[in-house]
Write an enzyme that holds these catalytic residues in place. Structure first.
Site, PDB file in Angstrom:
ATOM      1  CD  GLU A  99      -7.348  -1.715   0.789  1.00 15.55           C
ATOM      2  OE1 GLU A  99      -7.846  -0.634   1.072  1.00 15.55           O
ATOM      3  OE2 GLU A  99      -6.820  -2.470   1.656  1.00 15.55           O
ATOM      4  CG  HIS A 119     -14.233 -13.530   8.346  1.00 16.39           C
ATOM      5  ND1 HIS A 119     -14.123 -14.851   7.958  1.00 16.39           N
ATOM      6  CD2 HIS A 119     -15.412 -13.435   9.004  1.00 16.39           C
ATOM      7  CE1 HIS A 119     -15.192 -15.517   8.351  1.00 16.39           C
ATOM      8  NE2 HIS A 119     -16.004 -14.700   8.976  1.00 16.39           N
ATOM      9  CD  GLU A 169      -2.868  -1.264   2.312  1.00 14.97           C
ATOM     10  OE1 GLU A 169      -2.842  -0.377   3.179  1.00 14.97           O
ATOM     11  OE2 GLU A 169      -3.615  -2.258   2.378  1.00 14.97           O
ATOM     12  CD  GLU A 182      -7.757   1.403   3.892  1.00 16.64           C
ATOM     13  OE1 GLU A 182      -8.840   0.812   4.057  1.00 16.64           O
ATOM     14  OE2 GLU A 182      -6.657   0.880   4.139  1.00 16.64           O
TER      15      GLU A 182
END
Lengths: 674, 674
Positions: free
Chosen positions: B473, B385, B178, B479
């Site tokens: 993702e 989860h 990320e 986010e």
């Protein structure tokens, strides 16, 4: 001494407050009131933050020092003194981009002391300039406290206020400082060398983080405090044992510098880093210090035609050196470098404990004869000390080596530190190298020798203090295009480095390649520019010692060499006019010793048409402009040698249209007509 | 089963040569003869090199495997068999960017054996496509040799022929996959994740290195073999103990893939990676697999209005979930996610050994009621989860967790692996995660559940084999703009990731933010796009499960939501039309279940006018084009919400002019008029 100080500002020293603990916030503006520093004292730390033209650059950021075998010097401080002053000086460098440098700032010095035992003293000096901020730590020699300390960590934070676009090279890698630059979001940076250049073009903010006056400490790198975020810590390059720096009180740290501009190109016009270095000692000998140009036996090794070592391809021969001297003496070239002149280059010298002699010439090279021949022709042999990163070995011979050179009339020496670690274990950017290099510069000065260092510690403006510290490589230079190693630079490299590495100081990039057809031993390599761009680099990349890097036979009777002959290396004024990082740059400079102006314009791999208003020229004067420009079919990849020389008369206020081809450039000489 | 194979090509199996040792060189062309693979057998290694359209991409590069407790399998090989064949198939994915995928390649399989003891066997399979190369290692189960081996190092080289411009994210950092992308010379890369995208625009070469079918092995990263150079090694992400991968013979490695195009945008049109994955098992149940859109209780946590945990700001309440379901049921939204629905979210859950229950709802959330309410309204609750990287802890409850979901009618589950290491020690990209995630996908399938995984292993096209593996993702997603953490993405991020991360497979980026005014708790954050660009991302970023990420009250009565309602998530055809990495991208896709077309156009921080020829539309058909475009004053930074909806009639062959504002975009729906 040519350094003059003119204090015209206001000097205010505020009285120490009776109840100093009430003073917890300060706001200091630059002389033009556009740069705003705020400082606050909290129980856990002194904090600073910075804005420019109303835009926040840094959020509240901590300051402090962690010491080995002692508590950190950061929390529980109370104020003991405040000193606010304005300084407005100008000073005259021995040589440089400007004949005179303005130094105008407002200064805040806070004296602080721990409220808890051992009640140590620390002070913080902030200088707020129109174009940024410098700050440093000071540790007075407290009575009863140890005088020698080990810095375990510097606690300086840079809590950036936004996720900039960053231009950077990674720290802690084996090739020292010699990388092509990365461009990424600030948040993607892990640990970077300085200068560290940031921009938000839309907001009109450009920032460069660096340091000034790295005299006896470790280099500061910038480390992301929390991976993928935008708060950074000063990270000092350690000694092999993990210690960061050994200091002796009283101590001043290097200055941490934050240069600010609206556009990245204006960062190039700042003298903030130089201003934060000390002037030279009053009685320093500068008689031998002369900016100039040089050639040398060097590129032929990089393109594989010659070797550094004795044998059938030996580069350093008396005869070859004399060929260079013959050519140089007919041109405005001041010195000739001969790499491989000394003994010890046999085999893979970079892989073993050094075997170099710094006083004994290799077979086939008569240093006495060559240096005398050079002097007879009106120039100088340039010395070469390649250490192969063997510092202890080298230091045993260093004084003798410089002494020999002085005896031979050598006035400048190229230093080399090829290797991944110094003495097999120390980083090139730790205090070990800082200390060694200080010895080199001082020993050279004692022998009236100028220094041009490759693979050395980064530049932090010490040339102001030591004017024989002329230039350094510390960049992925021309040699990478030669092919040893076999991976050239991309065309955008030379329009990135002025905005990054160049903010530190002079670059011995070694431009001037005219013969692009050198693939005999280097089939995969090429110089990624046109010929006209090679000329433009003499203006866009500043160095007081500039190499004409190609072979004399490639320059012989070449009309474009006239620009290399003409271009000065010492300047009255310099101004970066237009540019975008990685895209293009146009710089103009005025000769220090005449009214001539020189322009260099360079582009990346994209062709570009630039309109250049001639506002920098003297009004009411007519100039003969000699333009060395890309030919209509020029292209770095398949037609680099296509160039034209065009002359025209121009006046200030007119505009020129510069038609730069892919990977191209333009160099212009403006000669006043009177 | 909807997968069909049509072998129309020529199948050639060459006889094993009597004197195989004479066969030392092979040249294999792609079906269109534009991609050229060469392979040669030398005493020290098998080598390969690659060219495309006459341009060399890779120089001779070594192949081999280093094994633990055994000599490397690389040198002293002799030929035992050669197999050359052509395959020309097409196959129909269960869902995807294309209803039918062509798979056309020429294949070379070399069987080799050591000439020295232990005379092990190894085979190499090369598939040469019009758009690149895939190759893999095979280890047969030799009689008398160990069946279980430990790979110590993969010896695959990528000796690039030129110093490309590289777009990459660093491997071996704490935030997994990320990061915002770095752009640099190839030579400045140290170690990078794949897909690893390279371009030389002037030469007309774009390359992406990745892998296919990572089934039970470690991820391949690319490590610079010699710092600052351009030869890279496959570097397998190790287990915590340093071993790279545990394999059992017979074994096939993942495919190493090299996708090639003239322009980077054409890399987006390749199906090479999917083609190198296996079809699903014959009898796999796909009845429950349905691409679609979802909303969820999620963004309100990221912008600080709600918490994951119980308390005054609890996000996951029965009432709030029903609000989402009410809105979703009035729109073309198939599911509602509720993060924080289960127990165990109290405090800093990401910092401790997990305490989550995967079967027990948190107080204030009635999962039975919510899932029934969703079903009554014609949609589904989406499971969640979050493992907090506690794999061993999670696996004890996994089956029970999926089983509960199946009972409740949940048809897709979002997985989370927030944390820097799995079980406190393993990388997210090692074989440990590969194995765990395979269990997840299979357990989910056994419970008729689709998977949408965050922070998981990178995508290598396994969705072909496991059609319930929908999306993931594995990117620095929306986010980060929310503000937890507090460092948003730059405007160019969404025009970089389709060319890099997107080449691996679907991205659950979670677009669709309409309310840009969420700075109450996140004063430093903003979504760096206009509203129209948010819509365009539904087309430019492919995912079979697309989130409408904003809150229902921000969508209520909003005219632009009509595009989110309309845009499909399963496609007949897809084509990336125009683009430059980091600058802009225009993509068109045709709905799988109608004749409608959709276009997404996106730009970075620069405004841009794009001429879009409508060549992709059906000839002789008129369409109603509904354009969601930037308003005249739109700007990502200060006026993101300014947009217009404009309708017009168009036909194939016409052109539209797309006026994209800074950080803007345009989304267009084309509805045939009949």
């Amino acid at each position: 001494m040519r350094i003059k100080f003119i204090i015209v500002g206001l000097l205010l020293t505020m009285a120490i407050h009776a109840n100093a603990s009430e003073d917890k916030y300060w706001r200091i503006l630059s002389p033009d009131e556009q740069t705003e520093l705020e400082v606050k004292l909290e129980p856990d730390s002194l904090y600073y933050r910075l804005s420019s033209k109303g835009k926040r650059l840094l959020r509240w950021s901590k300051l402090g020092l962690a010491l080995k075998d002692a508590p950190p010097l950061q929390a529980n401080l109370h104020l003991t003194s405040t000193d606010i002053s304005i300084t407005d000086q100008s000073w005259q460098p021995v040589w440089g981009e400007h004949a005179s440098v303005a130094n105008h700032y407002q200064q805040l010095i806070l004296g602080l002391q721990e409220t808890t035992s051992p009640e140590r003293l620390i002070n913080y000096t902030f200088r707020v300039f129109n174009d940024g901020l410098g700050f440093r730590y000071g540790l007075p020699a407290n009575d009863g406290q140890p005088k020698q300390l080990t810095v375990a960590e510097e606690l300086t934070e840079f809590a950036f206020d936004r996720n900039f676009s960053a231009w950077w090279i990674p720290a802690y890698r084996d090739q020292r400082y010699e990388y092509q630059y990365l461009n990424s979001a600030l948040s993607s940076v892990d640990v970077a060398h300085t200068p560290f250049t940031l921009e938000d073009k839309q907001a009109g903010i450009a920032v460069a983080i660096h340091e000034a006056a790295l005299v006896d400490y470790a280099s500061m790198t910038l480390r992301n405090q929390s991976d993928n975020q935008i708060t950074f810590n000063a990270d000092l390059v350690p000694w092999a044992n993990g210690d960061k720096a050994y200091i002796r009180l009283p101590f001043n740290s290097p200055w941490r510098t934050i240069t600010v501009a609206e556009k990245a190109v204006d960062l190039l016009n700042s003298s903030l880093v130089l201003n934060l270095n000390e002037p030279p000692a009053e009685n320093v000998d500068i008689s031998y210090i002369k900016p100039g140009k040089y050639m040398g036996i060097w590129w032929e090794m990089h393109i594989g035609e010659k070797d550094w070592s004795p044998g059938p391809k030996q580069g350093a021969t008396t005869e070859r050196a004399m060929q260079y001297i013959d050519f140089a003496s007919q041109h405005d070239i001041d010195g000739v470098l001969v790499e491989g002149w000394n003994s010890g280059w046999e085999g893979n010298w970079w892989e073993r404990t050094p075997t170099f002699s710094f006083t004994e010439a290799t077979q086939g090279f008569d240093i006495e004869k060559v240096s005398q021949y050079a002097k007879d022709k009106g120039l100088r042999l340039i010395g070469h000390h390649e250490t192969a990163a063997g510092i202890s070995y080298y230091e045993q011979q260093m004084a003798e080596g410089f002494s020999l050179y002085q005896k031979l009339g050598v006035q400048s020496v190229k230093m080399g530190y090829v290797g991944t670690r110094l003495d097999g274990k120390e980083w090139h950017h730790g205090q070990f190298m800082v200390r060694h290099f200080a010895k080199v510069v001082k020993t050279a000065a004692a022998n009236q020798i100028m220094i041009n260092a490759h693979e050395t510690i980064k530049d932090t403006g010490l040339r102001r203090t030591y004017p024989n510290l002329m230039t350094r490589e510390s960049v992925r230079g021309m040699e990478y295009n030669g092919g040893s190693p076999d991976t050239g630079n991309l065309p955008n490299h030379t329009v990135i480095i002025p905005f990054t590495r160049g903010l530190a100081g002079p670059i011995d990039f070694t431009p001037g390649i005219f013969n692009f057809n050198y693939q005999k031993y280097r089939p995969h390599n090429r110089v990624p520019t046109t010929l006209a761009k090679q000329l433009a680099l003499y203006v866009t990349l500043y160095s007081p010692l500039q190499m004409a890097a190609d072979l004399p036979e490639n320059y012989a009777d070449h009309p474009a060499f006239a620009f290399i002959d003409a271009v000065p290396t010492d300047w009255q004024k310099s101004v970066a006019l237009q540019g975008n990082i990685g895209e293009f740059l146009v710089t103009a400079r005025q000769d220090k010793h005449s009214d001539r102006w020189y322009v260099g314009a360079t582009t990346n791999e994209e062709p570009r048409v630039i309109s250049l208003p001639l506002n920098f020229l003297e009004p009411d004067m007519t100039y003969r402009a000699i333009r060395y420009q890309d030919g209509s079919g020029a292209h770095w990849e398949n037609n680099p040698g296509d160039y034209d020389i065009v002359e025209q008369q121009v006046r200030a206020g007119q505009s020129l249209t510069l038609d730069l081809k892919a990977g191209g450039g333009q160099a212009i000489e403006f000669i006043p007509l009177q």
